[in-house]
Design an enzyme around this catalytic site. Sequence first.
Site, PDB file in Angstrom:
ATOM      1  N   ASP A 189       5.650  13.168   4.024  1.00 34.17           N
ATOM      2  CA  ASP A 189       6.197  13.971   5.115  1.00 34.17           C
ATOM      3  C   ASP A 189       5.690  15.404   4.968  1.00 34.17           C
ATOM      4  OD1 ASP A 189       7.633  15.390   6.996  1.00 34.17           O
ATOM      5  OD2 ASP A 189       9.506  14.327   6.628  1.00 34.17           O
ATOM      6  N   HIS A 194       9.329  22.250   5.653  1.00 32.11           N
ATOM      7  CA  HIS A 194       9.805  22.059   4.287  1.00 32.11           C
ATOM      8  C   HIS A 194       8.989  22.823   3.245  1.00 32.11           C
ATOM      9  CE1 HIS A 194      12.199  19.000   6.184  1.00 32.11           C
ATOM     10  NE2 HIS A 194      11.126  18.345   6.575  1.00 32.11           N
TER      11      HIS A 194
END
Length: 307
Positions: A189, A194
Amino acid sequence: MPIDAAGVLGAAPRVREIAWDHKDVQLYHLGIGAGRPATDPGELRYTLESRLHVLPSFATVAGGGAPGVIRTLSVPGVDVDLAHVLHGGQRLRLHRPVPVRGRATAAARVVAAYDKGTAAVLVLRTEVTDADGPLWTDEAEVYVRGEGGWGGERGPSGRPSPPPAEPADHVAERVLREDQALLYRLSGDWNPLHADPEFAARAGFERPVLHGLCTYGATLKTVVDTLLDGDVTRVRSYRTRFAGVVYPGETLRVRMWRQTGAERYGAQSGGAGEAEEAGEAAEVRVAVSAVERDDAPVLADTVVRYG
């Protein structure tokens, strides 16, 4: 209209071949916080190839590629802005223990499209099978702001229910690494939310946030280690709703309530056929919060079924 509900539900399954080995499993385990203390025999089950057991939540990253939320956006009939998309929930049902090495076929399709008025909710179901038959079924619940209003079925309530009023049977705290998200993203991902502070700021966050599925995995590991003596093969199914963000470096407080019987699993189980087998397994209800932010909820409606 950006979401064509009839087209979405009528689309043929998207099929892909996936493969993984011990290195993928070990990287995933490190990404959710395994390996501390490094020489602890309990942790070596997650990190040392000669003793390796696969935490079932590895299924959410097996084979690499985009996570389920992103794959949902590529389904015919869906044309939405990623900035309006939230991962609402995740369900996983195990048909057999996940092997350390494997090759399998993953067939994914949207099985539900709910109209919440001001938003849409799509449910992407992925069925994974290998040469010996079904391995696991997982479902990603995708919430899309501003895309409702076509007059479709509203579906189940999206509001998380409060945890049980009685004190938890077990409470565990897990300190996350400052670089936890940087480790976890190596499993597939790559969303800059993030990792990139500037991107996170544009999305309205003070700094990069942890992947919801990283919290999902860390929580399951806590339950397995606390209640199941580290035996990953006892997990039958696992579901949650994502109720809030986690920042790398924070401490997760995981509260666990043991429950038994199908009546406790209730109508909220839904998805992936878990309720049909609820009477054959025990359950633990789980609530997860961020200690440093006054126990702000991060996972809700969380249930692990085990044998």
